[in-house]
Design a protein around this motif. Structure first.
Motif, PDB file in Angstrom:
ATOM      1  N   UNK A   1       1.625  62.282  46.425  1.00 58.29           N
ATOM      2  CA  UNK A   1       2.500  61.661  45.205  1.00 58.29           C
ATOM      3  C   UNK A   1       1.570  61.710  43.939  1.00 58.29           C
ATOM      4  N   UNK A   2       1.780  62.239  42.921  1.00 61.01           N
ATOM      5  CA  UNK A   2       1.216  62.003  41.841  1.00 61.01           C
ATOM      6  C   UNK A   2       2.024  61.393  40.728  1.00 61.01           C
ATOM      7  N   UNK A   3       1.692  61.222  39.497  1.00 58.78           N
ATOM      8  CA  UNK A   3       2.288  60.376  38.347  1.00 58.78           C
ATOM      9  C   UNK A   3       3.719  60.861  37.952  1.00 58.78           C
ATOM     10  N   UNK A   4       3.614  62.316  38.159  1.00 58.62           N
ATOM     11  CA  UNK A   4       5.041  62.682  37.804  1.00 58.62           C
ATOM     12  C   UNK A   4       6.023  62.434  39.067  1.00 58.62           C
ATOM     13  N   UNK A   5       5.666  62.551  40.449  1.00 58.18           N
ATOM     14  CA  UNK A   5       6.475  62.350  41.295  1.00 58.18           C
ATOM     15  C   UNK A   5       6.939  60.797  41.502  1.00 58.18           C
ATOM     16  N   UNK A   6       5.894  60.128  41.107  1.00 58.66           N
ATOM     17  CA  UNK A   6       6.168  58.587  41.038  1.00 58.66           C
ATOM     18  C   UNK A   6       7.204  58.271  39.984  1.00 58.66           C
ATOM     19  N   UNK A   7       7.205  58.744  38.676  1.00 58.52           N
ATOM     20  CA  UNK A   7       7.924  58.696  37.814  1.00 58.52           C
ATOM     21  C   UNK A   7       9.471  59.089  38.097  1.00 58.52           C
ATOM     22  N   UNK A   8       9.434  60.116  39.192  1.00 54.49           N
ATOM     23  CA  UNK A   8      10.927  60.466  39.436  1.00 54.49           C
ATOM     24  C   UNK A   8      11.385  59.834  40.795  1.00 54.49           C
ATOM     25  N   UNK A   9      10.573  59.165  41.543  1.00 50.45           N
ATOM     26  CA  UNK A   9      10.744  58.382  42.669  1.00 50.45           C
ATOM     27  C   UNK A   9      10.814  59.348  43.891  1.00 50.45           C
TER      28      UNK A   9
ATOM     29  N   UNK B   1      -0.242  57.069  60.172  1.00 52.26           N
ATOM     30  CA  UNK B   1      -0.450  57.365  59.046  1.00 52.26           C
ATOM     31  C   UNK B   1      -2.135  57.239  58.450  1.00 52.26           C
ATOM     32  N   UNK B   2      -2.535  58.019  57.873  1.00 53.93           N
ATOM     33  CA  UNK B   2      -3.952  57.976  57.338  1.00 53.93           C
ATOM     34  C   UNK B   2      -3.597  58.075  55.710  1.00 53.93           C
ATOM     35  N   UNK B   3      -4.272  57.165  54.994  1.00 56.39           N
ATOM     36  CA  UNK B   3      -4.072  57.114  53.453  1.00 56.39           C
ATOM     37  C   UNK B   3      -5.442  57.658  52.966  1.00 56.39           C
ATOM     38  N   UNK B   4      -5.290  58.679  52.368  1.00 60.00           N
ATOM     39  CA  UNK B   4      -6.674  59.212  51.928  1.00 60.00           C
ATOM     40  C   UNK B   4      -7.120  58.636  50.643  1.00 60.00           C
ATOM     41  N   UNK B   5      -8.194  58.781  50.212  1.00 59.57           N
ATOM     42  CA  UNK B   5      -8.867  58.330  49.178  1.00 59.57           C
ATOM     43  C   UNK B   5      -8.076  58.769  48.005  1.00 59.57           C
TER      44      UNK B   5
ATOM     45  N   UNK C   1       0.190  55.554  41.465  1.00 62.13           N
ATOM     46  CA  UNK C   1       0.763  56.355  42.622  1.00 62.13           C
ATOM     47  C   UNK C   1       0.074  55.734  43.957  1.00 62.13           C
ATOM     48  N   UNK C   2      -1.231  55.410  43.920  1.00 62.44           N
ATOM     49  CA  UNK C   2      -1.993  54.682  44.847  1.00 62.44           C
ATOM     50  C   UNK C   2      -1.203  53.292  45.350  1.00 62.44           C
ATOM     51  N   UNK C   3      -0.821  52.705  44.263  1.00 62.81           N
ATOM     52  CA  UNK C   3      -0.351  51.222  44.691  1.00 62.81           C
ATOM     53  C   UNK C   3       1.215  51.522  45.291  1.00 62.81           C
ATOM     54  N   UNK C   4       1.808  52.299  44.895  1.00 61.16           N
ATOM     55  CA  UNK C   4       3.067  52.753  45.461  1.00 61.16           C
ATOM     56  C   UNK C   4       2.879  53.210  46.772  1.00 61.16           C
ATOM     57  N   UNK C   5       1.906  53.963  47.160  1.00 60.76           N
ATOM     58  CA  UNK C   5       1.854  54.810  48.321  1.00 60.76           C
ATOM     59  C   UNK C   5       1.347  53.581  49.323  1.00 60.76           C
ATOM     60  N   UNK C   6       0.717  52.585  48.960  1.00 59.58           N
ATOM     61  CA  UNK C   6       0.334  51.557  49.869  1.00 59.58           C
ATOM     62  C   UNK C   6       1.655  51.056  50.630  1.00 59.58           C
ATOM     63  N   UNK C   7       2.594  50.754  49.840  1.00 62.77           N
ATOM     64  CA  UNK C   7       3.931  50.049  50.470  1.00 62.77           C
ATOM     65  C   UNK C   7       4.773  51.164  51.258  1.00 62.77           C
ATOM     66  N   UNK C   8       4.599  52.379  50.453  1.00 60.32           N
ATOM     67  CA  UNK C   8       5.388  53.431  51.502  1.00 60.32           C
ATOM     68  C   UNK C   8       4.647  53.854  52.840  1.00 60.32           C
ATOM     69  N   UNK C   9       3.198  53.558  52.922  1.00 55.14           N
ATOM     70  CA  UNK C   9       2.671  53.826  54.126  1.00 55.14           C
ATOM     71  C   UNK C   9       2.903  52.841  55.257  1.00 55.14           C
ATOM     72  N   UNK C  10       3.241  51.488  54.741  1.00 54.92           N
ATOM     73  CA  UNK C  10       3.767  50.304  55.705  1.00 54.92           C
ATOM     74  C   UNK C  10       5.127  50.830  56.174  1.00 54.92           C
ATOM     75  N   UNK C  11       5.826  51.303  55.137  1.00 51.78           N
ATOM     76  CA  UNK C  11       7.131  51.817  55.555  1.00 51.78           C
ATOM     77  C   UNK C  11       7.224  52.581  56.835  1.00 51.78           C
ATOM     78  N   UNK C  12       6.344  53.592  56.591  1.00 48.08           N
ATOM     79  CA  UNK C  12       6.424  54.861  57.519  1.00 48.08           C
ATOM     80  C   UNK C  12       5.765  54.237  58.980  1.00 48.08           C
TER      81      UNK C  12
ATOM     82  N   UNK D   1      -0.793  62.584  56.516  1.00 46.20           N
ATOM     83  CA  UNK D   1      -1.750  62.226  55.748  1.00 46.20           C
ATOM     84  C   UNK D   1      -1.269  62.002  54.130  1.00 46.20           C
ATOM     85  N   UNK D   2      -1.499  60.901  53.818  1.00 46.79           N
ATOM     86  CA  UNK D   2      -0.726  60.293  52.648  1.00 46.79           C
ATOM     87  C   UNK D   2      -1.814  60.325  51.458  1.00 46.79           C
ATOM     88  N   UNK D   3      -1.284  61.359  50.508  1.00 49.62           N
ATOM     89  CA  UNK D   3      -2.225  61.624  49.387  1.00 49.62           C
ATOM     90  C   UNK D   3      -1.575  61.053  48.064  1.00 49.62           C
ATOM     91  N   UNK D   4      -2.056  60.163  47.355  1.00 51.72           N
ATOM     92  CA  UNK D   4      -1.746  59.639  46.184  1.00 51.72           C
ATOM     93  C   UNK D   4      -2.772  59.866  45.270  1.00 51.72           C
TER      94      UNK D   4
END
Ligand code: HAM
Length: 422
Positions: free
Chosen positions: A380-388, A353-357, A335-346, A327-330
């Motif tokens: 994945x929040x703003x904080x995680x996004x900033x740190x990759x 993978x289910x992307x949550x709202x 973070x949601x933008x980055x998560x979309x690409x991450x979901x494709x990779x997974x 379950x992908x939580x952005x």
């Protein structure tokens, strides 16, 4: 009026849809192993096709057809198919294969329609997985079809009993029919109302009487009337089944509800479905292709009642397997933008993978991840996004660690492979 589903029709949702898909998938795999190719044919045909094949005196055609008059000039009467065999034969003749290349092996899958009285295992729309073999008159072909059904039911872990019979052919059947007619007339007072009708129109169907099986047990048996070639054909079928270790019983009352059968008929019966216990049925129909205007080519086949098999299946087997791995939580737009690409990779690593709202709070999202039975949550929040990085939480073990975004697909694949579920 509430727009509810029609009586006898089903919505197959979630586990029910999966069980039916599992049956289809298994049947396809086995059919391909027997070098049988798919045929796809229409659901609508002329009503006459069924009258001339399934049989005008069969319950299916007499009482159960969904038919209507089309608005064309000829006012053709059309029917939703109640079974697959006539349409496959029609398509085979239409394509000229009966003359140009008669030996053909087909399978088909799809919905059939019969206006029956609904009950457990009996629907007005149901799916059949059918097989039809043309141009093989030999007993080995009949036996191989039953061996194939046995392989299919074993792949699903299903117990069935095979019932087989021989109805004879154009040569010996008339004598059997005459004997039944005579027997029926002699027992007129004991026969039920339906059987009075059956007697003159199709005495074979007397054996099918559900009202008085005891009476029918004393009726003439087809096996006593078989001519030598039919007897030999049936003996070979039996021998091959025995050799293959397929357990069966000879049921001399197995006449089948459709008119086209000759020689071998069979049913696979399961105790797990209730009264509607025939889960697979079929047999030989050597005269049918010619009767529908084609060449004199032999035919034999069977159809699996897909919903009946699904009911008989051990529920847990079909019901596992589809919960998401992740379950992908952005949280937040970036973070949601980055998560979309991450979901494709997974997903490219073959994980579910289910992307949550991205518009709901963490607590609600974790509840959702739990509810859908996900193995992992990736947060994945703003904080995680900033740190990759992302937080990778194992929801079954309640453990969480931080993983670099670029490494997460590999880490998940390894974790899922190490602890597979279902
Ligand atoms: P059938 O016995 O009429 O034969 O149907 C085959 C199977 O379809 C049955 O054994 C049952 O499992 C399933 N079935 C039939 N009616 C229903 C229903 N109303 N609801 C749920 N399942 C049902 C045939 O259709 C032949 N075309 C089989 C065949 C193929 N013979 C030679 N080739």
């Amino acid at each position: 009026m509430a727009l509810t589903r029609l009586r006898g029709f089903q919505d197959q949702i979630g586990a029910d849809a999966r069980a039916v898909a599992l049956v289809e998938e298994c049947a396809r795999t086995v059919a391909e192993r027997y070098a049988i190719g798919e045929i796809r044919i229409p659901i609508l045909e002329r009503l006459e096709l069924y009258q001339r094949s399934s049989g005008e005196t069969s319950d299916v055609v007499e009482k159960q057809m969904y038919s209507f008059v089309d608005r064309d000039e000829a006012e053709t009467t059309l029917a939703l198919r109640p079974e697959g065999t006539p349409g496959v034969v029609r398509a085979y003749i239409d394509a000229g294969l009966d003359r140009s290349d008669p030996e053909q092996r087909f399978y088909y899958y799809g919905p059939m329609f019969r206006r029956e009285r609904p009950q457990k295992g009996r629907f007005r729309q149901f799916n059949q997985f059918g097989v039809e073999i043309f141009g093989r008159a030999d007993a080995a072909c009949d036996a191989e079809l039953m061996i194939m059904v046995d392989e299919f039911r074993r792949a699903l872990g299903l117990e069935v009993e095979f019932e087989v019979n021989s109805l004879g052919d154009g040569n010996c059947r008339p004598a059997f029919r005459a004997a039944l007619l005579e027997w029926g007339r002699a027992h007129l007072d004991d026969l039920c109302e339906d059987c009075h009708q059956r007697l003159e129109r199709n005495p074979l169907r007397l054996l099918d009487c559900k009202n008085d099986a005891k009476l029918a047990a004393g009726a003439p048996r087809s096996s006593d009337y078989l001519c030598d070639p039919c007897r030999k054909h049936f003996a070979t079928v039996e021998e091959l089944l025995t050799q293959a270790g397929v357990p069966y019983v000879v049921n001399p009352r197995l006449v089948r509800g459709l008119d086209y059968y000759t020689r071998t008929t069979f049913e696979a019966v399961s105790k797990a479905v209730g009264a509607q216990s025939a889960v697979v049925a079929g047999g030989r129909y050597d005269g049918l292709i010619e009767a529908l205007g084609g060449a004199a080519v032999a035919g034999t086949g069977f159809a699996i009642g897909v919903e009946r098999i699904a009911i008989a299946l051990d529920a847990s087997r079909a019901r596992s397997k589809s919960a998401p791995d992740v379950a992908l939580i952005a949280m937040g737009e970036a973070a949601a933008f980055r998560a979309m690409a991450l979901a494709r990779t997974i997903r490219a690593a073959h994980l579910r993978v289910e992307m949550l709202s991205p518009e709901r709070g963490l607590k609600a999202l974790l509840r959702r991840a739990d509810k859908i039975g996900a193995h992992f949550a990736l947060i994945m929040g703003e904080n995680e996004l900033a740190r990759g990085v992302v937080q990778m939480r194992d929801l079954t073990a309640s453990a969480q660690r931080e993983v670099a975004i670029d490494a997460v697909a590999g880490e998940l694949a390894a974790a899922v492979a190490a602890a597979p579920r279902g």
